[in-house]
Every structure is written in structure tokens, then in C-alpha cells.
Design an enzyme around this catalytic site. Structure first.
Site, mmCIF file in Angstrom:
data_model
loop_
_atom_site.group_PDB
_atom_site.id
_atom_site.type_symbol
_atom_site.label_atom_id
_atom_site.label_comp_id
_atom_site.label_asym_id
_atom_site.label_seq_id
_atom_site.Cartn_x
_atom_site.Cartn_y
_atom_site.Cartn_z
ATOM 1 N N CYS A 119 70.173 18.756 28.842
ATOM 2 C CA CYS A 119 71.301 19.505 28.259
ATOM 3 C C CYS A 119 72.391 19.823 29.284
ATOM 4 O O CYS A 119 73.535 20.082 28.923
ATOM 5 C CB CYS A 119 70.791 20.804 27.652
ATOM 6 S SG CYS A 119 69.585 20.534 26.363
ATOM 7 N N HIS A 264 77.121 24.779 26.094
ATOM 8 C CA HIS A 264 76.204 23.806 25.500
ATOM 9 C C HIS A 264 75.748 24.355 24.154
ATOM 10 O O HIS A 264 75.392 25.526 24.037
ATOM 11 C CB HIS A 264 75.016 23.604 26.447
ATOM 12 C CG HIS A 264 73.854 22.951 25.790
ATOM 13 N ND1 HIS A 264 73.960 21.750 25.119
ATOM 14 C CD2 HIS A 264 72.550 23.335 25.676
ATOM 15 C CE1 HIS A 264 72.782 21.423 24.627
ATOM 16 N NE2 HIS A 264 71.915 22.368 24.945
ATOM 17 N N ASN A 294 72.079 20.231 18.048
ATOM 18 C CA ASN A 294 72.067 20.135 19.513
ATOM 19 C C ASN A 294 72.008 18.655 19.896
ATOM 20 O O ASN A 294 70.999 17.992 19.656
ATOM 21 C CB ASN A 294 70.842 20.903 20.029
ATOM 22 C CG ASN A 294 70.708 20.873 21.539
ATOM 23 O OD1 ASN A 294 71.371 20.085 22.226
ATOM 24 N ND2 ASN A 294 69.848 21.730 22.062
HETATM 25 N N1 ACO Z 1 60.969 25.760 9.705
HETATM 26 C C1 ACO Z 1 60.206 26.792 9.300
HETATM 27 N N2 ACO Z 1 59.395 27.475 10.132
HETATM 28 C C2 ACO Z 1 59.354 27.106 11.410
HETATM 29 C C3 ACO Z 1 60.123 26.042 11.897
HETATM 30 C C4 ACO Z 1 60.950 25.358 10.985
HETATM 31 N N3 ACO Z 1 61.717 24.324 11.362
HETATM 32 N N4 ACO Z 1 59.880 25.900 13.204
HETATM 33 C C5 ACO Z 1 59.003 26.844 13.550
HETATM 34 N N5 ACO Z 1 58.669 27.568 12.465
HETATM 35 C C6 ACO Z 1 57.739 28.673 12.388
HETATM 36 C C7 ACO Z 1 56.752 28.665 13.521
HETATM 37 O O1 ACO Z 1 55.640 27.878 13.185
HETATM 38 C C8 ACO Z 1 56.389 30.127 13.648
HETATM 39 O O2 ACO Z 1 55.469 30.430 12.633
HETATM 40 P P1 ACO Z 1 54.310 31.539 12.859
HETATM 41 O O3 ACO Z 1 55.033 32.812 13.142
HETATM 42 O O4 ACO Z 1 53.560 31.535 11.575
HETATM 43 O O5 ACO Z 1 53.531 31.037 14.037
HETATM 44 C C9 ACO Z 1 57.687 30.816 13.296
HETATM 45 O O6 ACO Z 1 58.468 29.884 12.552
HETATM 46 C C10 ACO Z 1 58.463 31.227 14.542
HETATM 47 O O7 ACO Z 1 59.487 32.012 14.093
HETATM 48 P P2 ACO Z 1 60.338 32.876 15.098
HETATM 49 O O8 ACO Z 1 59.483 33.485 16.150
HETATM 50 O O9 ACO Z 1 61.155 33.823 14.285
HETATM 51 O O10 ACO Z 1 61.247 31.773 15.741
HETATM 52 P P3 ACO Z 1 62.341 32.045 16.801
HETATM 53 O O11 ACO Z 1 63.240 33.155 16.377
HETATM 54 O O12 ACO Z 1 61.706 32.111 18.151
HETATM 55 O O13 ACO Z 1 63.187 30.715 16.726
HETATM 56 C C11 ACO Z 1 63.665 28.660 17.850
HETATM 57 C C12 ACO Z 1 62.622 29.505 17.103
HETATM 58 C C13 ACO Z 1 64.846 28.429 16.906
HETATM 59 C C14 ACO Z 1 63.052 27.343 18.221
HETATM 60 C C15 ACO Z 1 64.117 29.446 19.084
HETATM 61 O O14 ACO Z 1 63.008 29.827 19.854
HETATM 62 C C16 ACO Z 1 65.078 28.668 19.931
HETATM 63 O O15 ACO Z 1 66.176 28.321 19.518
HETATM 64 N N6 ACO Z 1 64.714 28.402 21.200
HETATM 65 C C17 ACO Z 1 65.579 27.660 22.099
HETATM 66 C C18 ACO Z 1 65.260 26.251 21.916
HETATM 67 C C19 ACO Z 1 66.315 25.304 22.303
HETATM 68 O O16 ACO Z 1 67.494 25.529 22.219
HETATM 69 N N7 ACO Z 1 65.837 24.146 22.677
HETATM 70 C C20 ACO Z 1 66.696 23.042 22.807
HETATM 71 C C21 ACO Z 1 66.622 22.357 24.092
HETATM 72 S S1 ACO Z 1 67.070 23.374 25.386
HETATM 73 C C22 ACO Z 1 68.543 23.855 25.148
HETATM 74 O O17 ACO Z 1 69.314 23.182 24.518
HETATM 75 C C23 ACO Z 1 68.931 25.130 25.770
#
Ligand code: ACO
Length: 337
Positions: A119, A264, A294
Site C-alpha cells: 500500500c 491511501h 482499496n
Molecule cells: N461480512 C460480514 N461479516 C464479516 C466480514 C464480511 N465481509 N468480514 C468479517 N466479518 C465478521 C468477522 O467474522 C467477525 O465476526 P465475529 O465477531 O463473529 O468473529 C466480525 O465480522 C468482525 O467485526 P468487527 O470487529 O466489527 O470488524 P472491524 O470493525 O474490526 O472491521 C475490518 C473489520 C473492516 C477488516 C477492519 O479491521 C479494517 O478495516 N482493518 C484494516 C484492514 C485494511 O485496511 N487492510 C488493507 C490492507 S492494509 C491497508 O491498506 C492499510
């Protein structure tokens, strides 16, 4: 010493729009979950042709973005003496995509270098272009960020945390030596912290494995990207803010001087948290994640190209580009447009 000015921008995204609703056909997810957690409404994924391959390669998308940037800059392809191509998804294991661009644009043996900083690739690439220009190694550098993410994603419910976030696309900038006082890249800061390398990664194919990939690795899904989402989220907000402060201090500017922050595009919640922690009004923080998701190394050059065309980025503006991603790596550029 000349500075490196961005004199042209361009971008290209695939035609195929994949909405949040479309994703529910493959995995257990919902438009509501994706919109609330990430701000993403749709993304562009390359079509798969009858031969089982994407209809365009990453380099072909990069070349289309580059042609637009070259035309915007009012230069000829032959003026380019160095290509810097940032991607975490090269079309083949080696060589990198830069050399394919050299051929596609007919650049007559211009230097080509690939950057593997995920990224943060475009921020590193722009800093490298600035260094090449200041050192007299190059005068006109084509910096491209491009990704095909869609073919790596695990589209089952197992992979939904990653799969809903990513899109395909490419963006490009023509960076040229400029003697105009005060114009160009004023400062860059680059960082990494390898102890988190495995927390956001795509493992296979691996050079340390004879044959590079095994049926077991495929069964375990090691050819799909994985991450610790909440760890990435927390680190991202902190490092984005630190890098902005650091690059402003290095360039002798204050946050109040910034006309546009181009972060980003990882997650709308990260973008909003960073904008608010930095005390920036929402209109000073660029976002297009709702349309494209992204696209890793491509998000910033696509955003710059769109910001120019929307009239939000104009000559004389002070711009900060900032990124955080796999590695972990992060960094920022301070640019007088
Ligand atoms: N649809 C439905 N449910 C989902 C999905 C989905 N696509 N993905 C995960 N879940 C579920 C999980 O299984 C989990 O379930 P559980 O609680 O029963 O175990 C739950 O949703 C998790 O929910 P939250 O804790 O509310 O999720 P969070 O608010 O942490 O959001 C996310 C998750 C969006 C991935 C967040 O952590 C994030 O954006 N992280 C940064 C990731 C990122 O940007 N990565 C890209 C590469 S690096 C970069 O670009 C910076």
C-alpha cells in the site's frame, strides 16, 4: 538542485463494477456490513476472458494510466528516462511490471525499477523519483501504482474480511525536474517495522519451498492474502498521523497550510479518523474508496488524477500523500503542486 514536480497524472480502472450486493452471491456478507465497516460500496474487478485469464494485465492497465499521464503532462513517451512501478501483484513472479511498461510504451530502453512496498508503494516510488531527479540520474520519471487484486482473493466466507476490501486499477504520475522555486516534492518520510510482516501478507508462492507451492498450501489458502484486521486498523491510524506530522515538520509547513490530504484509501473509517485527529476539514481530505475499494499501490495515484480532474488539486496547492500497509511500511510526501 532541481526538485521533482508532478506535471501529469492519469488512471485506469476496469469497466466491470462489482457491488457489495454482488459479493453476497459468493460469501456470507452484506452491503450494510461492508458499508459500515469500510465505506466501500463497489469496486472494479477485471473480467476473466474465455482463455481463463484477466482481459488486461496489470502492466496493460498501468500503460493506459501512463498514456493518460503523459498526454496530461504534454510530453512524449521518449522523454521518459526512468520507470518506477509499484505493485504487490506483479503479472509474473519475475521480471517486474516496469519492463513490460517499457515495451508497451515503446520507451527505447528507459530504466525500469519495481517497488514491492504494497500500500505504501507509490509514496516510496515518488520519494525514489525525487531522489533520482535530485541526484541527476533521471530527468523525467514515470511513477505507476497498479494492482490486480481480484484474482488473489478468497471469495468464500473464509476470505470475506479481505475479499470485500480490494479492487483492481492503476494510476500514474509524470515526475519531472523543475527549477520553478518552491514547486515539487518538498519532503518525504519512509518507515517500516518488519516484526509485523506476517500480520498482513500473501505467503505463496514462496522461494523457500521447492516447487514454490504445494497442493497442501493451496488447500490451506496460502495463495490468498490474509491479515489481522484490527491490528492493521490501529497501527494504520497512528502511523498515518505520525507520518503527516513528520513530513510537515521536515518540509517546514504546518497542517493549516495543507490544501489537500490524499491518504491511501484503505478504509473510510481510517481516512475519517486521520482527518479528524489532524484537525482537517472533511473537504480537505480526499476519498474515493466508495467507488474503487482499496487498490493498494494504485489508490494514491488514482486519487491524485481524480482530484486534479475534479478541480480539487490545482497549481500552487500544498498536498500531503500518506500511506500505511503491509510490511508494516508507511510514509508520506509533501508536494507543492
Ligand atoms: N461480512 C460480514 N461479516 C464479516 C466480514 C464480511 N465481509 N468480514 C468479517 N466479518 C465478521 C468477522 O467474522 C467477525 O465476526 P465475529 O465477531 O463473529 O468473529 C466480525 O465480522 C468482525 O467485526 P468487527 O470487529 O466489527 O470488524 P472491524 O470493525 O474490526 O472491521 C475490518 C473489520 C473492516 C477488516 C477492519 O479491521 C479494517 O478495516 N482493518 C484494516 C484492514 C485494511 O485496511 N487492510 C488493507 C490492507 S492494509 C491497508 O491498506 C492499510
Amino acid at each position: 538542485m532541481p526538485r521533482a514536480a508532478i506535471i501529469g497524472t492519469g488512471f485506469h480502472v476496469p469497466e466491470r463494477v462489482v457491488t457489495n450486493e454482488d459479493l453476497t452471491a459468493w460469501m456470507d456478507t452484506s452491503d450494510e456490513w461492508i458499508t459500515q465497516r469500510s465505506g466501500i460500496k463497489e469496486r472494479r474487478w477485471l473480467e476473466i476472458g474465455p482463455d481463463g485469464r484477466t482481459v488486461e494485465s496489470g502492466a496493460e492497465m498501468g500503460a493506459r494510466a501512463a498514456r493518460m499521464a503523459i498526454e496530461d503532462a504534454g510530453i512524449e513517451p521518449a522523454d521518459i528516462d526512468q520507470i518506477i512501478y509499484a505493485t504487490l501483484n506483479p503479472d509474473v513472479f519475475f521480471p517486474g511490471n516496469g519492463v513490460f511498461i517499457e515495451d508497451l510504451l515503446g520507451l527505447k530502453t528507459a530504466g525500469a525499477m519495481d517497488i514491492r512496498n504494497q500500500c505504501t508503494g507509490f509514496v516510496y516510488g515518488l520519494a525514489a523519483a525525487d531522489g533520482f531527479i535530485q541526484a541527476g540520474i533521471a530527468r523525467t520519471v514515470l511513477v505507476i501504482g497498479g494492482e490486480i487484486q481480484s484474482t488473489a482473493l478468497d471469495l468464500s466466507t473464509r476470505g470475506r474480511e479481505m475479499a470485500v476490501l480490494f479492487g483492481d486499477g492503476a494510476g500514474a504520475a509524470v515526475v519531472q525536474a523543475s527549477d520553478e522555486p518552491g514547486r515539487g516534492v518538498l519532503a518525504s518520510v519512509l518507515h517500516s517495522q518488519g516484526r509485523f510482516a506476517l500480520d498482513l501478507m500473501l505467503r505463496s508462492p514462496e522461494a523457500v519451498v521447492p516447487g514454490r507451492i504445494t497442493p497442501e498450501h493451496l488447500a490451506q489458502g496460502q495463495h490468498h492474502p490474509t491479515m489481522d484486521g484490527s491490528l492493521v486498523f490501529k497501527h494504520a491510524i497512528r502511523r498515518f498521523c505520525e507520518a503527516i506530522d513528520e513530513v510537515l515538520e521536515k518540509g517546514g509547513a504546518a497542517i493549516g497550510d495543507v490544501d489537500l490530504l490524499v491518504p491511501h484509501q484503505a478504509n473510510q473509517r481510517i481516512t475519517e479518523a486521520v482527518g479528524s485527529r489532524m484537525g482537517l476539514a472533511p473537504e480537505k481530505v480526499f476519498s474515493n474508496i466508495a467507488k474503487y475499494g482499496n487498490t493498494t499501490a494504485a489508490t494514491i495515484p488514482i486519487a491524485l488524477a481524480e482530484a486534479v480532474r475534479e478541480g480539487r488539486l490545482r497549481r500552487g496547492h500544498l498536498v500531503v500523500t500518506v500511506a500505511f500497509g503491509s510490511g508494516f511500511t508507511w510514509g508520506a510526501n509533501l508536494i507543492r503542486w
